[in-house]
Scaffold this motif. Structure first.
Motif, mmCIF file in Angstrom:
data_model
loop_
_atom_site.group_PDB
_atom_site.id
_atom_site.type_symbol
_atom_site.label_atom_id
_atom_site.label_comp_id
_atom_site.label_asym_id
_atom_site.label_seq_id
_atom_site.Cartn_x
_atom_site.Cartn_y
_atom_site.Cartn_z
ATOM 1 N N ASP A 13 0.813 -1.166 -0.031
ATOM 2 C CA ASP A 13 0.058 -0.011 -0.060
ATOM 3 C C ASP A 13 0.722 1.279 0.077
ATOM 4 O OD1 ASP A 13 -1.758 2.118 0.558
ATOM 5 O OD2 ASP A 13 -2.739 1.019 2.058
ATOM 6 N N PRO A 14 0.989 2.027 -1.100
ATOM 7 C CA PRO A 14 1.572 3.280 -1.179
ATOM 8 C C PRO A 14 1.200 4.217 -0.065
ATOM 9 C CG PRO A 14 0.092 3.091 -3.044
ATOM 10 C CD PRO A 14 0.101 1.967 -2.201
ATOM 11 N N VAL A 15 0.105 4.403 0.417
ATOM 12 C CA VAL A 15 -0.417 5.343 1.655
ATOM 13 C C VAL A 15 0.487 4.792 2.653
ATOM 14 C CG1 VAL A 15 -2.184 6.191 3.054
ATOM 15 C CG2 VAL A 15 -2.577 5.878 0.553
ATOM 16 N N GLN A 16 0.608 3.655 3.128
ATOM 17 C CA GLN A 16 1.212 3.051 4.227
ATOM 18 C C GLN A 16 2.602 3.381 4.224
ATOM 19 O OE1 GLN A 16 -0.314 2.222 7.197
ATOM 20 N NE2 GLN A 16 -2.075 2.409 6.128
ATOM 21 N N LEU A 17 3.267 3.023 2.862
ATOM 22 C CA LEU A 17 4.713 3.474 2.908
ATOM 23 C C LEU A 17 4.994 4.905 2.988
ATOM 24 C CD1 LEU A 17 5.336 1.195 -0.451
ATOM 25 C CD2 LEU A 17 6.213 0.809 2.017
ATOM 26 N N ASP A 18 4.092 6.039 2.735
ATOM 27 C CA ASP A 18 4.333 7.145 2.854
ATOM 28 C C ASP A 18 4.169 7.474 4.302
ATOM 29 O OD1 ASP A 18 4.596 7.940 0.009
ATOM 30 O OD2 ASP A 18 2.623 8.653 -0.179
ATOM 31 N N ARG A 19 3.335 7.008 5.127
ATOM 32 C CA ARG A 19 3.445 7.068 6.653
ATOM 33 C C ARG A 19 4.461 6.682 7.097
ATOM 34 N NH1 ARG A 19 -2.709 4.745 7.570
ATOM 35 N NH2 ARG A 19 -3.980 6.870 6.823
ATOM 36 N N ALA A 20 5.082 5.380 6.580
ATOM 37 C CA ALA A 20 6.119 4.822 7.266
ATOM 38 C C ALA A 20 7.340 5.631 7.039
ATOM 39 C CB ALA A 20 6.542 3.287 6.716
ATOM 40 N N ARG A 21 7.656 6.271 5.984
ATOM 41 C CA ARG A 21 8.645 7.119 5.419
ATOM 42 C C ARG A 21 8.487 8.408 6.423
ATOM 43 N NH1 ARG A 21 6.966 5.755 0.162
ATOM 44 N NH2 ARG A 21 8.605 4.392 -0.725
ATOM 45 N N ALA A 22 7.422 8.923 6.729
ATOM 46 C CA ALA A 22 7.302 10.036 7.477
ATOM 47 C C ALA A 22 7.683 9.645 8.831
ATOM 48 C CB ALA A 22 5.714 10.637 7.324
ATOM 49 N N LYS A 23 7.290 8.760 9.327
ATOM 50 C CA LYS A 23 7.901 8.234 10.820
ATOM 51 C C LYS A 23 9.063 8.138 10.978
ATOM 52 C CE LYS A 23 3.492 6.062 12.251
ATOM 53 N NZ LYS A 23 2.879 4.800 12.669
ATOM 54 N N ALA A 24 9.767 7.408 9.928
ATOM 55 C CA ALA A 24 11.355 7.267 9.804
ATOM 56 C C ALA A 24 12.000 8.488 9.898
ATOM 57 C CB ALA A 24 11.858 6.347 8.663
ATOM 58 N N ARG A 25 11.401 9.532 8.927
ATOM 59 C CA ARG A 25 12.112 10.840 8.827
ATOM 60 C C ARG A 25 12.082 11.616 10.150
ATOM 61 N NH1 ARG A 25 10.078 11.009 3.855
ATOM 62 N NH2 ARG A 25 8.082 12.145 4.537
ATOM 63 N N ALA A 26 10.899 11.465 10.714
ATOM 64 C CA ALA A 26 10.613 12.131 12.331
ATOM 65 C C ALA A 26 11.670 11.605 13.347
ATOM 66 C CB ALA A 26 9.253 11.993 12.511
ATOM 67 N N ALA A 27 11.787 10.005 12.948
ATOM 68 C CA ALA A 27 12.631 9.702 14.097
ATOM 69 C C ALA A 27 14.194 9.790 13.552
ATOM 70 C CB ALA A 27 12.381 8.302 14.089
ATOM 71 N N GLY A 28 14.673 10.362 12.606
ATOM 72 C CA GLY A 28 15.930 10.337 12.144
ATOM 73 C C GLY A 28 16.494 9.082 11.739
ATOM 74 N N LEU A 29 15.655 8.081 11.243
ATOM 75 C CA LEU A 29 16.247 6.887 10.434
ATOM 76 C C LEU A 29 16.390 6.925 9.310
ATOM 77 C CD1 LEU A 29 13.998 4.522 12.797
ATOM 78 C CD2 LEU A 29 16.096 5.116 13.473
ATOM 79 N N SER A 30 17.532 6.253 8.859
ATOM 80 C CA SER A 30 17.793 5.841 7.476
ATOM 81 C C SER A 30 17.388 4.638 7.232
ATOM 82 C CB SER A 30 19.127 6.124 7.158
ATOM 83 O OG SER A 30 19.432 5.518 5.881
ATOM 84 N N MET A 31 16.051 4.305 6.394
ATOM 85 C CA MET A 31 15.321 3.316 5.808
ATOM 86 C C MET A 31 15.110 3.440 4.457
ATOM 87 S SD MET A 31 12.632 2.268 9.103
ATOM 88 C CE MET A 31 12.431 1.023 8.328
ATOM 89 N N ARG A 32 15.204 2.174 4.070
ATOM 90 C CA ARG A 32 14.708 1.972 2.351
ATOM 91 C C ARG A 32 13.393 1.402 2.426
ATOM 92 N NH1 ARG A 32 17.767 -2.191 -0.920
ATOM 93 N NH2 ARG A 32 15.877 -3.293 -1.627
ATOM 94 N N PHE A 33 12.412 1.791 1.586
ATOM 95 C CA PHE A 33 10.998 1.257 1.560
ATOM 96 C C PHE A 33 10.739 0.720 0.231
ATOM 97 C CE2 PHE A 33 11.064 4.200 5.074
ATOM 98 C CZ PHE A 33 10.374 3.593 5.959
ATOM 99 N N GLU A 34 10.151 -0.118 0.074
ATOM 100 C CA GLU A 34 9.589 -1.007 -1.465
ATOM 101 C C GLU A 34 8.337 -1.041 -1.175
ATOM 102 O OE1 GLU A 34 11.800 -1.584 -3.658
ATOM 103 O OE2 GLU A 34 13.690 -1.153 -2.945
ATOM 104 N N GLN A 35 7.666 -1.154 -2.354
ATOM 105 C CA GLN A 35 6.120 -1.424 -2.545
ATOM 106 C C GLN A 35 6.244 -2.705 -3.228
ATOM 107 O OE1 GLN A 35 3.773 1.148 -4.987
ATOM 108 N NE2 GLN A 35 1.884 0.027 -4.554
#
Length: 160
Positions: A13-35
Motif C-alpha cells: 500500500d503506497p499510503v502506508q509506505l508514505d506514513r512509514a517514510r514520514a515516521k522514519a524521517r521524524a525519528a531520524g532513521l535511514s531506511m529504504r522502503f519498497e512497494q
C-alpha cells in the motif's frame, strides 16, 4: 541499536509506505522502503539476515501465506531468522470471542489458520527450524503471538 544495518520496509500500500517514510524521517532513521507483496519480495536470494512480519499473515489465504513464507526463506541467508507477530490460537472462550471481529473484517478463510494455531506448522513446512512461540499477549482482539524460526545453516534456495 545497529547503525550499520540496512532496514527495508515493505508494504503493498503506497499510503502506508508514505506514513512509514514520514515516521522514519521524524525519528531520524535511514531506511529504504519498497512497494511489494509478501509473496514477491524485491530482494536477492540469501541477502537478508532477518525478516519481520507484523500482523500480515492473517490477511492472506493459506496458499498466499505459504508463498510469503517461501519468499522469506528464499531471501534469508543461512542462519537468518524470521519473526512473525500475528493473531494466535485463542487461550479460552473470551479470547475466541475477542477474535471474532478480526475474522469478520479480514475474512474467515484468511483468519482460520491463525484461529487453529497453524502458523508455527506453516513456518516449519516452509523449511524453517527451531520454530517456537517466543511471546504471547492477550489483547482486546484476541491472543497476539510472536513466532520465530531460522533458516538452517548451509541451506540454499528453497528447502528440499
Amino acid at each position: 541499536a545497529s547503525p550499520e544495518a540496512t532496514v527495508i520496509g515493505i508494504d503493498p500500500d503506497p499510503v502506508q509506505l508514505d506514513r512509514a517514510r514520514a515516521k522514519a524521517r521524524a525519528a531520524g532513521l535511514s531506511m529504504r522502503f519498497e512497494q511489494a507483496f509478501a509473496d514477491a519480495l524485491p530482494l536477492e536470494d540469501g541477502t537478508a539476515t532477518g525478516v519481520v512480519s507484523s500482523l500480515v499473515l492473517h490477511h492472506l489465504q493459506q496458499a498466499t501465506k505459504r508463498a510469503a513464507l517461501a519468499e522469506a526463506y528464499r531471501v534469508l541467508r543461512p542462519g537468518g531468522r524470521i519473526v512473525i507477530a500475528d493473531w494466535a490460537k485463542p487461550d479460552d472462550l473470551l479470547m475466541r470471542l475477542a477474535y471474532l471481529p478480526v475474522q469478520i473484517f479480514d475474512g474467515f478463510p484468511n483468519t482460520n489458520d491463525n484461529l487453529r494455531g497453524l502458523l508455527p506448522e506453516l513456518i516449519r513446512e516452509a523449511g524453517f527450524q527451531d520454530v517456537r512461540e517466543i511471546y504471547r499477549r492477550r489483547t482486546i482482539l484476541g491472543n497476539l503471538a510472536f513466532v520465530s524460526g531460522s533458516k538452517p545453516e548451509g541451506a540454499r534456495g528453497q528447502p528440499s
